[in-house]
Design a protein around this motif. Sequence first.
Motif, PDB file in Angstrom:
ATOM      1  N   ALA A   1       0.812  -1.216   0.000  1.00  0.00           N
ATOM      2  CA  ALA A   1       0.000   0.000   0.000  1.00  0.00           C
ATOM      3  C   ALA A   1       0.843   1.263   0.000  1.00  0.00           C
ATOM      4  O   ALA A   1       0.357   2.337  -0.352  1.00  0.00           O
ATOM      5  CB  ALA A   1      -0.939   0.001   1.208  1.00  0.00           C
ATOM      6  N   THR A   2       2.112   1.159   0.374  1.00  0.00           N
ATOM      7  CA  THR A   2       2.988   2.330   0.412  1.00  0.00           C
ATOM      8  C   THR A   2       3.814   2.483  -0.861  1.00  0.00           C
ATOM      9  O   THR A   2       4.603   3.433  -0.974  1.00  0.00           O
ATOM     10  CB  THR A   2       3.930   2.273   1.632  1.00  0.00           C
ATOM     11  OG1 THR A   2       4.827   1.162   1.478  1.00  0.00           O
ATOM     12  CG2 THR A   2       3.146   2.141   2.929  1.00  0.00           C
ATOM     13  N   ALA A   3       3.644   1.565  -1.811  1.00  0.00           N
ATOM     14  CA  ALA A   3       4.414   1.625  -3.060  1.00  0.00           C
ATOM     15  C   ALA A   3       4.094   2.897  -3.840  1.00  0.00           C
ATOM     16  O   ALA A   3       2.953   3.363  -3.871  1.00  0.00           O
ATOM     17  CB  ALA A   3       4.109   0.401  -3.914  1.00  0.00           C
ATOM     18  N   TYR A   4       5.121   3.443  -4.458  1.00  0.00           N
ATOM     19  CA  TYR A   4       4.952   4.573  -5.368  1.00  0.00           C
ATOM     20  C   TYR A   4       5.195   4.024  -6.772  1.00  0.00           C
ATOM     21  O   TYR A   4       6.345   3.835  -7.191  1.00  0.00           O
ATOM     22  CB  TYR A   4       5.955   5.692  -5.035  1.00  0.00           C
ATOM     23  CG  TYR A   4       5.875   6.848  -6.004  1.00  0.00           C
ATOM     24  CD1 TYR A   4       4.830   7.774  -5.933  1.00  0.00           C
ATOM     25  CD2 TYR A   4       6.829   7.011  -6.997  1.00  0.00           C
ATOM     26  CE1 TYR A   4       4.753   8.827  -6.834  1.00  0.00           C
ATOM     27  CE2 TYR A   4       6.761   8.062  -7.898  1.00  0.00           C
ATOM     28  CZ  TYR A   4       5.718   8.963  -7.813  1.00  0.00           C
ATOM     29  OH  TYR A   4       5.646   9.997  -8.705  1.00  0.00           O
ATOM     30  N   CYS A   5       4.102   3.705  -7.455  1.00  0.00           N
ATOM     31  CA  CYS A   5       4.230   3.056  -8.766  1.00  0.00           C
ATOM     32  C   CYS A   5       3.219   3.624  -9.770  1.00  0.00           C
ATOM     33  O   CYS A   5       2.400   2.882 -10.315  1.00  0.00           O
ATOM     34  CB  CYS A   5       4.088   1.545  -8.626  1.00  0.00           C
ATOM     35  SG  CYS A   5       2.620   1.012  -7.726  1.00  0.00           S
ATOM     36  N   PRO A   6       3.282   4.938 -10.038  1.00  0.00           N
ATOM     37  CA  PRO A   6       2.309   5.558 -10.940  1.00  0.00           C
ATOM     38  C   PRO A   6       2.456   5.137 -12.403  1.00  0.00           C
ATOM     39  O   PRO A   6       1.528   5.319 -13.182  1.00  0.00           O
ATOM     40  CB  PRO A   6       2.579   7.053 -10.773  1.00  0.00           C
ATOM     41  CG  PRO A   6       4.030   7.120 -10.408  1.00  0.00           C
ATOM     42  CD  PRO A   6       4.259   5.901  -9.552  1.00  0.00           C
ATOM     43  N   TYR A   7       3.579   4.557 -12.778  1.00  0.00           N
ATOM     44  CA  TYR A   7       3.819   4.204 -14.172  1.00  0.00           C
ATOM     45  C   TYR A   7       3.444   2.758 -14.464  1.00  0.00           C
ATOM     46  O   TYR A   7       2.669   2.477 -15.359  1.00  0.00           O
ATOM     47  CB  TYR A   7       5.287   4.491 -14.540  1.00  0.00           C
ATOM     48  CG  TYR A   7       5.664   5.889 -14.136  1.00  0.00           C
ATOM     49  CD1 TYR A   7       5.167   6.988 -14.827  1.00  0.00           C
ATOM     50  CD2 TYR A   7       6.472   6.124 -13.031  1.00  0.00           C
ATOM     51  CE1 TYR A   7       5.464   8.287 -14.430  1.00  0.00           C
ATOM     52  CE2 TYR A   7       6.774   7.420 -12.628  1.00  0.00           C
ATOM     53  CZ  TYR A   7       6.269   8.492 -13.337  1.00  0.00           C
ATOM     54  OH  TYR A   7       6.551   9.777 -12.945  1.00  0.00           O
ATOM     55  N   SER A   8       3.966   1.842 -13.696  1.00  0.00           N
ATOM     56  CA  SER A   8       3.694   0.417 -13.945  1.00  0.00           C
ATOM     57  C   SER A   8       2.429  -0.073 -13.253  1.00  0.00           C
ATOM     58  O   SER A   8       1.854  -1.066 -13.668  1.00  0.00           O
ATOM     59  CB  SER A   8       4.868  -0.439 -13.465  1.00  0.00           C
ATOM     60  OG  SER A   8       4.903  -0.475 -12.040  1.00  0.00           O
TER      61      SER A   8
ATOM     62  N   ASN B   1       8.302  -0.694  -3.487  1.00  0.00           N
ATOM     63  CA  ASN B   1       8.953  -0.173  -4.683  1.00  0.00           C
ATOM     64  C   ASN B   1       8.651   1.317  -4.847  1.00  0.00           C
ATOM     65  O   ASN B   1       7.585   1.803  -4.479  1.00  0.00           O
ATOM     66  CB  ASN B   1       8.562  -0.968  -5.931  1.00  0.00           C
ATOM     67  CG  ASN B   1       7.071  -1.050  -6.199  1.00  0.00           C
ATOM     68  OD1 ASN B   1       6.272  -1.247  -5.292  1.00  0.00           O
ATOM     69  ND2 ASN B   1       6.693  -0.930  -7.455  1.00  0.00           N
ATOM     70  N   VAL B   2       9.655   2.025  -5.363  1.00  0.00           N
ATOM     71  CA  VAL B   2       9.556   3.460  -5.582  1.00  0.00           C
ATOM     72  C   VAL B   2      10.004   3.717  -7.024  1.00  0.00           C
ATOM     73  O   VAL B   2      11.180   3.595  -7.342  1.00  0.00           O
ATOM     74  CB  VAL B   2      10.444   4.251  -4.593  1.00  0.00           C
ATOM     75  CG1 VAL B   2      10.338   5.755  -4.843  1.00  0.00           C
ATOM     76  CG2 VAL B   2      10.097   3.902  -3.155  1.00  0.00           C
ATOM     77  N   GLU B   3       9.031   4.040  -7.887  1.00  0.00           N
ATOM     78  CA  GLU B   3       9.337   4.258  -9.301  1.00  0.00           C
ATOM     79  C   GLU B   3       9.789   5.690  -9.551  1.00  0.00           C
ATOM     80  O   GLU B   3       9.688   6.560  -8.685  1.00  0.00           O
ATOM     81  CB  GLU B   3       8.105   3.947 -10.156  1.00  0.00           C
ATOM     82  CG  GLU B   3       7.745   2.487 -10.148  1.00  0.00           C
ATOM     83  CD  GLU B   3       6.558   2.161 -11.035  1.00  0.00           C
ATOM     84  OE1 GLU B   3       6.363   0.965 -11.288  1.00  0.00           O
ATOM     85  OE2 GLU B   3       5.823   3.067 -11.467  1.00  0.00           O
ATOM     86  N   ASN B   4      10.257   5.915 -10.769  1.00  0.00           N
ATOM     87  CA  ASN B   4      10.718   7.221 -11.199  1.00  0.00           C
ATOM     88  C   ASN B   4      10.353   7.359 -12.674  1.00  0.00           C
ATOM     89  O   ASN B   4      10.334   6.362 -13.398  1.00  0.00           O
ATOM     90  CB  ASN B   4      12.234   7.312 -10.998  1.00  0.00           C
ATOM     91  CG  ASN B   4      12.765   8.696 -11.212  1.00  0.00           C
ATOM     92  OD1 ASN B   4      12.925   9.141 -12.339  1.00  0.00           O
ATOM     93  ND2 ASN B   4      13.032   9.388 -10.120  1.00  0.00           N
ATOM     94  N   ALA B   5      10.089   8.587 -13.123  1.00  0.00           N
ATOM     95  CA  ALA B   5       9.765   8.810 -14.531  1.00  0.00           C
ATOM     96  C   ALA B   5      10.884   8.306 -15.442  1.00  0.00           C
ATOM     97  O   ALA B   5      10.636   7.858 -16.557  1.00  0.00           O
ATOM     98  CB  ALA B   5       9.496  10.291 -14.789  1.00  0.00           C
ATOM     99  N   SER B   6      12.113   8.336 -14.962  1.00  0.00           N
ATOM    100  CA  SER B   6      13.235   7.717 -15.662  1.00  0.00           C
ATOM    101  C   SER B   6      13.330   6.297 -15.121  1.00  0.00           C
ATOM    102  O   SER B   6      13.924   6.047 -14.069  1.00  0.00           O
ATOM    103  CB  SER B   6      14.521   8.497 -15.380  1.00  0.00           C
ATOM    104  OG  SER B   6      15.615   7.845 -15.988  1.00  0.00           O
ATOM    105  N   TYR B   7      12.690   5.361 -15.793  1.00  0.00           N
ATOM    106  CA  TYR B   7      12.458   4.011 -15.267  1.00  0.00           C
ATOM    107  C   TYR B   7      13.648   3.342 -14.575  1.00  0.00           C
ATOM    108  O   TYR B   7      13.482   2.766 -13.510  1.00  0.00           O
ATOM    109  CB  TYR B   7      11.907   3.096 -16.358  1.00  0.00           C
ATOM    110  CG  TYR B   7      10.496   3.428 -16.802  1.00  0.00           C
ATOM    111  CD1 TYR B   7       9.735   4.419 -16.180  1.00  0.00           C
ATOM    112  CD2 TYR B   7       9.922   2.755 -17.858  1.00  0.00           C
ATOM    113  CE1 TYR B   7       8.450   4.719 -16.598  1.00  0.00           C
ATOM    114  CE2 TYR B   7       8.626   3.049 -18.278  1.00  0.00           C
ATOM    115  CZ  TYR B   7       7.894   4.027 -17.651  1.00  0.00           C
ATOM    116  OH  TYR B   7       6.630   4.314 -18.058  1.00  0.00           O
TER     117      TYR B   7
END
Length: 142
Positions: free
Chosen positions: A25-32, A52-58
């Motif tokens: 629930a704490t994951a930051y995954c707006p892309y995948s 997991n913590v995503e970034n716009a630069s995958y």
Amino acid sequence: MASTADHLSAQELETLSSKAIAAKATAYCPYSKFRVGACILTQSGEYVQGANVENASYPVGTCAERVAFGNAIVAGHREFKAIAVATDIKPAASPCGMCRQFMSEFTTPSFPIFMYDGEGNYSLTTMGELLPHSFGPKDFSH
């Protein structure tokens, strides 16, 4: 494989799994939109979570397993009993290659890895099974 988890009590396994599942629930995954939660049980009995913590630069994103181990290392932990990793898919996903190498730095080949699917079922493997013939601290002569 059951013998790798024999050193965990039923309560430890229940807590480890519930905290790994909750960490999604704490994951930051707006892309995948691929949520991953992880929880490590330290030898001293503490539970350390990561997501997991995503970034716009995958390639810059960080996996839940590495976040959990990073949190644990920064908190001063160096000995670990087990890790649980949880995703929303079925079957459960295993740690990626980068996470396998990262985790091998701090674990032994018999270190248990519990992988939970989206329904809360798990499969169990070990570090040695996920990364045979690994390269690590033992390969440096001091």
